[in-house]
Structure formats: C-alpha cells, structure tokens
Design an enzyme around this catalytic site. Structure first.
Site, PDB file in Angstrom:
ATOM      1  CE  LYS A  54      -3.838  -2.157   2.371  1.00 25.71           C
ATOM      2  NZ  LYS A  54      -4.517  -2.609   3.623  1.00 25.71           N
ATOM      3  CD  GLN A  98      -3.575  -3.916   6.583  1.00 28.20           C
ATOM      4  OE1 GLN A  98      -3.281  -3.206   5.924  1.00 28.20           O
ATOM      5  NE2 GLN A  98      -4.210  -5.094   6.468  1.00 28.20           N
ATOM      6  CG  ASP A 121      -9.384   0.310   4.906  1.00 27.24           C
ATOM      7  OD1 ASP A 121      -9.415  -0.013   3.683  1.00 27.24           O
ATOM      8  OD2 ASP A 121      -8.926   0.101   5.814  1.00 27.24           O
TER       9      ASP A 121
END
Ligand code: NAD
Length: 296
Positions: A54, A98, A121
């Site tokens: 990412k 994460q 997200d």
C-alpha cells in the site's frame, strides 16, 4: 468451457495510471498533495506485506505516503492518540489502520475514531450508513474493486442475478449494497445458508468472500457465470511451503464459468488501486474540490 481470466493486475494498473494523472492535476492546479497515512500495530507478517504494497503504491501514484508502526504491545490509548493527531493534520487526507489489531485494542473503537472524511477504507459506521441509504460517501475498497471488475465483463449489472457469499461488514454487506445500487438482483449467502451450492448456482455473477480456501466448487457455478474471488488464504503445500489460494476452486470453476478472477492477481491489486482512488477523492472532498475524473 474455459473461462476468460479477468486480469485484475492489468485493470488495476490502468486505474492507478488514471489516478496518478488526476493527482498531478490536483497538485498542480490547487497545490494539494494527497496524503495517505497507514498505521500498523505489531508484526503480523501478512499485514507487513499488505502495508508495504500500500505504501509503495501510494508513492507510485504521486501521493504522499506516511507510515506509522506501533509495537504489538501498544495500548488502545496510544493508537487512539495517533489517530486523533492524524485526524487533525490537514496534510493527511486518508487514514488506514491495518487490521487485525492485537487483542488489547478494541477494533470497533479504532474504526469509529477515524474522521469519516478520512476513512478511506470505508469501515466507519457513518460511511456504511451513507452507502446503505444511497448517499454520496466513501465506498469500501474491496467491494468497489469487485464492482469494477464485474462491470469490466458485463458493462451494466442491471437485472443480473448476483450471489454474494459472505456477509461481513468489510466485504459482503457493502458489496451487496453496491450491487443493489447497480440494479442487480442480490442474494446474500452465509454460513447458515441452506444448500449453498444451489443458491450459488442461481448467480449470473458469484462473489466469494468467505475466507475458506477453495470452498466454491465447479458444480456450484452456473455455466457461463462470472466468478469474482475475494478470498486470500494461505495453505500449506506438501513440501513444507505454502501458497495463496482464493475461496474458489479455480481450476474446476474455470471449466464452467464464463469469466473468473485469479488469486493472486484479481481482486487484490484492484483493492489497492481503489484505496488510491479513495484517498484522492477524500483529498478533493476535504478541500471542497469536485470529484476527480478517473477511469478504470
Ligand atoms: P469474514 O471472516 O469477516 O467473513 C466471512 C463471511 O463468510 C462471514 O459472513 C460468514 O458468514 C461467511 N462464511 C464463513 N464460512 C462460511 C461457510 N462455510 N459457508 C458460507 N459462508 C461462510 O471475512 P472477510 O473479511 O469478509 O473476508 C473474506 C475473504 O476475503 C478472506 O479470505 C479475506 O482474506 C479476503 N479479503 C480479501 C481482500 C482483498 O483485497 N482481496 C480484502 C478483504 C478480505
């Protein structure tokens, strides 16, 4: 029949290129450099790999990449403190923590602490509410990736029978909402569904998001259907090594499906490209600029 392979890598590369160009336009015209902060807590090897790809992708699309690593022993308060600092920082437009988090940290509290405008997200309950009521907002990356890949095959999804296997807040439920917005007829199947193979065979498109290696078999799929495999499962091979497989028994299903995503190389790369898109969109929204023009 041998299915057309939906090349997620190639489609993601096209989307990333378009995002990179749009980032340059926004930076040149408005002096805004979109920034994504990625937070990792602990040393989970799979998470380390995801985070690395990412952050690398963020830089590759001309955005600012910030990486924060906390030890596995970090307290919930420490993580919430960091999120609050990132919420207040105007040079940070997207925040990604994460998952999974160590057991001492309440994942729900962390998701709810991220400012909804920076929630790239798309996991915040407010974001989920906007999506379920059809209001504009951030769309979670993996479901968005699935829709884009399905539309590459079908163009419009209107009127198609879509079967989503899995009802998680992260994939299954938001994916079903997006499919409704695309005017598909949607069935959500899950661990308590009766006769799952039969339900799956209804699908003109089947989305597998269960986290069970190769669960969807060849005889679960209607001839010519499109199969989008969200699963990422590490399985041991006989020689003491391991490999990544999806939730779909690829070789069997490719014999009956009309189109199929491989694992790896399908939904995964497209999810990361959608994260870049979401960060750019978030930067524009936070600066009251119109949504960027981007093509997949
Ligand atoms: P999850 O564990 O939160 O949810 C799994 C869902 O599958 C649940 O709703 C459950 O009801 C259903 N399920 C589980 N076992 C089942 C069974 N035997 N029969 C029918 N339904 C069953 O998982 P998730 O976060 O939604 O992720 C699903 C998969 O997608 C995992 O393999 C995950 O690694 C992968 N994933 C991939 C990406 C990507 O970028 N490609 C992103 C997120 C998740």
């Amino acid at each position: 029949m041998t299915a057309h392979i939906i090349d997620g890598k190639e489609i993601a590369a096209g989307l990333s290129q378009s995002v990179a160009a749009a980032v340059k336009r926004v930076t040149m015209a408005h002096g805004i450099e979109p920034g994504l902060a990625v937070v990792l807590v602990g040393d989970n090897p799979a998470s380390e790999i995801y985070v690395r790809s990412k952050t690398a992708k963020t830089a590759a699309v001309n955005m600012r990449s910030l990486f924060y690593k906390l030890p596995a022993t970090a307290s919930e308060a420490e993580l919430l403190d960091l999120i609050e600092r990132l919420n207040q920082d105007p040079s940070v437009h997207g925040i990604l923590v994460q998952l999974p988090l160590p057991p001492q940290i309440d994942q729900r509290k962390v998701i709810e602490a991220i400012a909804p405008l920076k929630d790239v997200d798309g996991f915040h309950p407010l974001t989920a509410g906007l999506l379920s009521t059809g209001l504009p907002g951030i769309v979670p990356c993996t479901p968005l990736a699935c829709i884009m890949l399905a539309k590459k095959v079908h163009g419009s999804l209107a009127g198609l029978e879509a079967v989503v296997i899995g009802r998680s807040n992260i994939v299954g439920k938001p994916l079903a909402q997006l499919l409704l917005m695309e005017n598909a007829t949607v069935t959500i199947a899950h661990s308590k569904t009766q006769d799952l193979p039969d339900v799956s065979r209804r699908g003109d498109i089947v989305f597998a998001a269960v986290g069970q290696p190769e669960m969807v078999r060849g005889d679960w799929v209607k001839q010519g259907a499109t199969v989008i495999d969200v699963g990422i499962n590490r399985v041991q091979t006989g020689d003491g090594k391991s490999r990544i497989v999806g939730d779909v028994a690829y070789d069997e299903v490719a014999e009956v499906a009309g189109a199929i995503t491989p694992v790896p190389g399908g939904v995964g790369p497209m999810t990361i490209a959608c994260l870049m898109l979401n960060t750019l969109k978030a930067a524009c929204a936070q600066n009251e600029l119109p949504a960027p023009e981007v093509t997949a």
